[in-house]
Design an enzyme around this catalytic site. Structure first.
Site, PDB file in Angstrom:
ATOM      1  N   TRP A  33      62.966  -3.607   9.204  1.00 59.53           N
ATOM      2  CA  TRP A  33      63.400  -3.324   7.844  1.00 59.53           C
ATOM      3  C   TRP A  33      64.318  -1.823   7.789  1.00 59.53           C
ATOM      4  O   TRP A  33      64.168  -1.386   8.663  1.00 59.53           O
ATOM      5  CB  TRP A  33      61.927  -2.917   7.323  1.00 59.53           C
ATOM      6  CG  TRP A  33      61.157  -4.124   6.533  1.00 59.53           C
ATOM      7  CD1 TRP A  33      61.216  -4.220   5.270  1.00 59.53           C
ATOM      8  CD2 TRP A  33      60.524  -5.368   7.010  1.00 59.53           C
ATOM      9  NE1 TRP A  33      60.469  -5.354   4.918  1.00 59.53           N
ATOM     10  CE2 TRP A  33      60.173  -6.092   6.015  1.00 59.53           C
ATOM     11  CE3 TRP A  33      60.433  -5.668   8.539  1.00 59.53           C
ATOM     12  CZ2 TRP A  33      59.554  -7.169   6.147  1.00 59.53           C
ATOM     13  CZ3 TRP A  33      59.621  -6.973   8.333  1.00 59.53           C
ATOM     14  CH2 TRP A  33      59.211  -7.708   7.269  1.00 59.53           C
ATOM     15  N   ASP A  36      62.553   1.482   6.877  1.00 60.47           N
ATOM     16  CA  ASP A  36      61.856   1.961   7.867  1.00 60.47           C
ATOM     17  C   ASP A  36      62.624   2.238   9.119  1.00 60.47           C
ATOM     18  O   ASP A  36      62.282   3.383   9.964  1.00 60.47           O
ATOM     19  CB  ASP A  36      61.148   0.584   8.468  1.00 60.47           C
ATOM     20  CG  ASP A  36      60.145   0.085   7.522  1.00 60.47           C
ATOM     21  OD1 ASP A  36      60.485  -0.198   6.263  1.00 60.47           O
ATOM     22  OD2 ASP A  36      58.879   0.351   7.527  1.00 60.47           O
ATOM     23  N   TYR A  81      55.527 -14.224   8.848  1.00 63.02           N
ATOM     24  CA  TYR A  81      55.841 -13.435   7.696  1.00 63.02           C
ATOM     25  C   TYR A  81      56.411 -14.396   6.304  1.00 63.02           C
ATOM     26  O   TYR A  81      57.201 -15.239   7.047  1.00 63.02           O
ATOM     27  CB  TYR A  81      56.996 -12.511   8.069  1.00 63.02           C
ATOM     28  CG  TYR A  81      57.476 -11.706   6.792  1.00 63.02           C
ATOM     29  CD1 TYR A  81      56.806 -10.652   6.240  1.00 63.02           C
ATOM     30  CD2 TYR A  81      58.627 -11.851   6.184  1.00 63.02           C
ATOM     31  CE1 TYR A  81      57.094  -9.804   5.124  1.00 63.02           C
ATOM     32  CE2 TYR A  81      59.124 -11.457   5.019  1.00 63.02           C
ATOM     33  CZ  TYR A  81      58.381 -10.178   4.572  1.00 63.02           C
ATOM     34  OH  TYR A  81      58.837  -9.488   3.420  1.00 63.02           O
ATOM     35  N   GLY A 161      61.267  -0.276  -2.216  1.00 57.05           N
ATOM     36  CA  GLY A 161      60.168  -0.029  -1.296  1.00 57.05           C
ATOM     37  C   GLY A 161      58.820   0.036  -1.592  1.00 57.05           C
ATOM     38  O   GLY A 161      57.868   0.502  -0.946  1.00 57.05           O
ATOM     39  N   ASP A 163      56.646  -1.908  -3.328  1.00 57.91           N
ATOM     40  CA  ASP A 163      56.595  -3.402  -3.985  1.00 57.91           C
ATOM     41  C   ASP A 163      55.794  -3.664  -5.280  1.00 57.91           C
ATOM     42  O   ASP A 163      56.271  -4.252  -6.114  1.00 57.91           O
ATOM     43  CB  ASP A 163      56.153  -4.223  -2.904  1.00 57.91           C
ATOM     44  CG  ASP A 163      56.859  -4.089  -1.645  1.00 57.91           C
ATOM     45  OD1 ASP A 163      57.354  -3.125  -1.389  1.00 57.91           O
ATOM     46  OD2 ASP A 163      56.445  -4.982  -0.728  1.00 57.91           O
ATOM     47  N   ARG A 196      46.523  -5.400  -1.113  1.00 57.32           N
ATOM     48  CA  ARG A 196      48.020  -5.948  -1.075  1.00 57.32           C
ATOM     49  C   ARG A 196      48.199  -6.610  -2.657  1.00 57.32           C
ATOM     50  O   ARG A 196      47.414  -6.475  -3.472  1.00 57.32           O
ATOM     51  CB  ARG A 196      48.032  -7.322  -0.278  1.00 57.32           C
ATOM     52  CG  ARG A 196      47.632  -7.331   1.315  1.00 57.32           C
ATOM     53  CD  ARG A 196      48.973  -6.422   1.990  1.00 57.32           C
ATOM     54  NE  ARG A 196      50.068  -7.438   1.829  1.00 57.32           N
ATOM     55  CZ  ARG A 196      51.211  -6.726   2.212  1.00 57.32           C
ATOM     56  NH1 ARG A 196      51.232  -5.626   2.758  1.00 57.32           N
ATOM     57  NH2 ARG A 196      52.472  -7.303   2.075  1.00 57.32           N
ATOM     58  N   TRP A 349      50.857   0.283  -3.289  1.00 58.72           N
ATOM     59  CA  TRP A 349      51.880   1.432  -3.950  1.00 58.72           C
ATOM     60  C   TRP A 349      51.132   1.875  -5.400  1.00 58.72           C
ATOM     61  O   TRP A 349      51.871   2.355  -6.178  1.00 58.72           O
ATOM     62  CB  TRP A 349      53.209   1.065  -4.182  1.00 58.72           C
ATOM     63  CG  TRP A 349      53.859   0.957  -2.881  1.00 58.72           C
ATOM     64  CD1 TRP A 349      54.047  -0.032  -2.210  1.00 58.72           C
ATOM     65  CD2 TRP A 349      54.562   2.033  -2.238  1.00 58.72           C
ATOM     66  NE1 TRP A 349      54.612   0.130  -1.203  1.00 58.72           N
ATOM     67  CE2 TRP A 349      54.898   1.724  -0.923  1.00 58.72           C
ATOM     68  CE3 TRP A 349      54.737   3.500  -2.458  1.00 58.72           C
ATOM     69  CZ2 TRP A 349      55.850   2.209   0.137  1.00 58.72           C
ATOM     70  CZ3 TRP A 349      55.375   4.294  -1.441  1.00 58.72           C
ATOM     71  CH2 TRP A 349      55.912   3.538  -0.281  1.00 58.72           C
ATOM     72  N   GLU A 392      49.217   2.283   7.775  1.00 55.71           N
ATOM     73  CA  GLU A 392      50.533   2.001   6.887  1.00 55.71           C
ATOM     74  C   GLU A 392      50.390   2.969   5.703  1.00 55.71           C
ATOM     75  O   GLU A 392      51.237   3.638   5.375  1.00 55.71           O
ATOM     76  CB  GLU A 392      50.522   0.581   6.392  1.00 55.71           C
ATOM     77  CG  GLU A 392      51.661   0.068   5.707  1.00 55.71           C
ATOM     78  CD  GLU A 392      51.756  -1.538   5.289  1.00 55.71           C
ATOM     79  OE1 GLU A 392      50.879  -1.856   5.406  1.00 55.71           O
ATOM     80  OE2 GLU A 392      52.840  -1.735   4.585  1.00 55.71           O
TER      81      GLU A 392
HETATM   82  C1  GLC Z   1      56.259  -2.981   2.736  1.00 59.21           C
HETATM   83  C2  GLC Z   1      56.820  -1.632   1.823  1.00 59.21           C
HETATM   84  C3  GLC Z   1      58.266  -1.328   2.215  1.00 59.21           C
HETATM   85  C4  GLC Z   1      58.353  -1.528   3.889  1.00 59.21           C
HETATM   86  C5  GLC Z   1      57.990  -2.698   4.414  1.00 59.21           C
HETATM   87  C6  GLC Z   1      57.790  -2.628   5.855  1.00 59.21           C
HETATM   88  O1  GLC Z   1      57.033  -4.032   1.906  1.00 59.21           O
HETATM   89  O2  GLC Z   1      56.411  -1.633   0.438  1.00 59.21           O
HETATM   90  O3  GLC Z   1      58.476  -0.137   1.672  1.00 59.21           O
HETATM   91  O4  GLC Z   1      59.870  -1.210   3.755  1.00 59.21           O
HETATM   92  O5  GLC Z   1      56.743  -2.923   3.949  1.00 59.21           O
HETATM   93  O6  GLC Z   1      57.147  -1.527   6.479  1.00 59.21           O
END
Ligand code: GLC
Length: 425
Positions: A33, A36, A81, A161, A163, A196, A349, A392
């Site tokens: 990502w 990240d 995924y 980021g 979501d 989630r 979030w 996380e």
């Molecule tokens: C989720 C988060 C995102 C992050 C990803 C991988 O989608 O919302 O911000 O980059 O996970 O950790």
């Protein structure tokens, strides 16, 4: 204690290291990502500089010809995924997603250079990355700010980021769900579904992906064609900070054109951020670009704005707002105002604390001279880790660890915070 935490954090980075990139966590997120990786590189830089540079190089090796740096790079096949490359179908040599993520690379690279012990390595790698990062920034202003407002829009919530932030709820009502191909979510098999995003949100995430795919991922069309166009103050603050850091770096490396253009982006961005300020709420807000209205959602985006070189009175107001929030939760910074109806302390979030955001807010406020609140954020962050490990995200009231565990960027930020590398005022 400190030594022990650093040791545990390093072990997580090593465990999630796939050689030339790291996965955010085993299982839930099996690819690379974008943001990240850039933030995780900061963690590596304290004990393996070469590896830190490689993390960012690998990301930029997958930059698109138009300049975009994708939000996911699917280096290996993994059906754990969703949505995978078969859904995105972007046609890239190494499959990638077709949208982007917060542009934190400019900031990260400057930080790697500033603290480099191996100066020669840093100069070589930074010199090679400089035009690539600049091309990404230029892409943003060209494709995501076609009217030249000084601020860029995101066209999919995943780009921010954040979501499932409350910020997107109203705009999401406008995103249809007709024609969404049937899908099987995988995230809810790895993590608690109540932590989630909802199914209704997933359908809209996928509708947008299908819409962009139907336009051949042509970034000259996507912005105007998206029913979701939001100007996010946190996202823009990251781009502005990276532009300003890139300008400094370009000066150091004697590349005056990039320095001047980056300086211009940052200055225009800071000025335009004023249009997102809300006196009533005392922070910046997102703007719905399709209607031009501010979205009255008191989320962390408007506080993350403090990461950019904003005017001192704005930084002070953000510090005050954080102090108020600090009276409502045990651990700063909740991703949404705990007094708001939509607040949910466990759902991704919509309430939980995220260490990477804490780090960026604290760093920005430290630079703005708001040291007391920055220090509180850092202390709260480290208390979370001591109590609940490297999760996380966390419940701001109870510190309950949520989502995936053994999380790469959480570990990287712990190394960063414990190494006291925040930018001095
Ligand atoms: C989720 C988060 C995102 C992050 C990803 C991988 O989608 O919302 O911000 O980059 O996970 O950790």
């Amino acid at each position: 204690m400190t030594e022990d935490l650093i040791k545990q954090a390093k072990a997580i980075l090593r465990r999630n290291d796939r050689g030339s990139y790291t996965v955010p966590t085993h299982g839930l997120y099996p690819f690379q990502w974008n943001w990240d990786s850039c933030l995780s590189a900061l963690g590596f830089s304290h004990f393996d500089e070469e590896r830190a540079w490689t993390e960012i190089d690998t990301l930029f090796a997958n930059q698109w010809p138009d300049g975009m740096v994708p939000h996911i790079v699917f280096h290996e096949e993994d059906d754990g995924y969703f949505p995978g490359p078969d859904v995105w179908r972007t046609g890239r040599p190494v499959p990638t997603s077709g949208i982007t993520q917060p542009a934190v690379a400019g900031f990260a690279v400057r930080r790697l250079v500033d603290r480099a012990r191996d100066r020669e390595l840093a100069a070589t790698r930074a010199r090679a990355l400089l035009p690539r990062i600049h091309a990404w920034h230029e892409w943003f202003y060209r494709c995501r700010d076609p009217q030249g407002t000084g601020l860029v829009a995101i066209i999919h919530p995943w780009e921010s980021g954040r979501d499932n932030s409350v910020d997107w709820d109203d705009v999401f009502d406008r995103v249809p769900t007709d024609g969404v191909e049937p899908f099987n979510r995988r995230d809810t098999q790895h993590a608690n579904p109540s932590h989630r995003p909802t199914q209704a949100q997933y359908e809209r995430y996928i509708w947008l992906v299908q819409r962009f795919r139907s336009l051949g991922w042509d970034n000259t069309k996507l912005h105007d064609a998206s029913p979701f166009q939001v100007v996010d103050p946190g996202f823009n603050a990251i781009l502005i900070r990276s532009s300003s850091d890139l300008a400094d770096l370009a000066e150091q490396l004697d590349v005056p054109e990039i320095a001047a253009q980056s300086r211009g982006h940052a200055a225009r961005g800071v000025a335009a951020m004023e249009t997102l300020w809300s006196d009533g709420i005392g922070q910046y807000l997102c703007q719905d670009r399709t209607t031009g209205t501010l979205i009255k959602s008191p989320s962390i985006a408007g506080l993350l704005a403090g990461f950019a070189p904003i005017p001192a009175p704005r930084a002070k107001a953000i510090a005050e707002r954080l102090t108020t929030l600090g009276g409502q939760v045990d651990h700063l910074v909740p991703s949404h105002d705990p007094g708001a109806r939509e607040f949910d302390s466990l759902r991704y979030w919509r309430g939980p604390v995220w260490l990477i955001v804490n780090y960026m807010i604290a760093d920005g406020l430290m630079r703005s001279g708001e040291a007391a609140i920055a220090q509180r954020i850092i202390n709260d962050s480290l208390r979370l880790i001591e109590r609940s490990g490297f999760a996380e995200y966390y419940d701001p009231h109870t510190a309950e660890p949520c989502g995936g565990d053994q999380f790469t960027w959480t570990a990287a930020i712990v190394i960063e915070l414990l190494s006291q590398e925040l930018t001095p005022a």
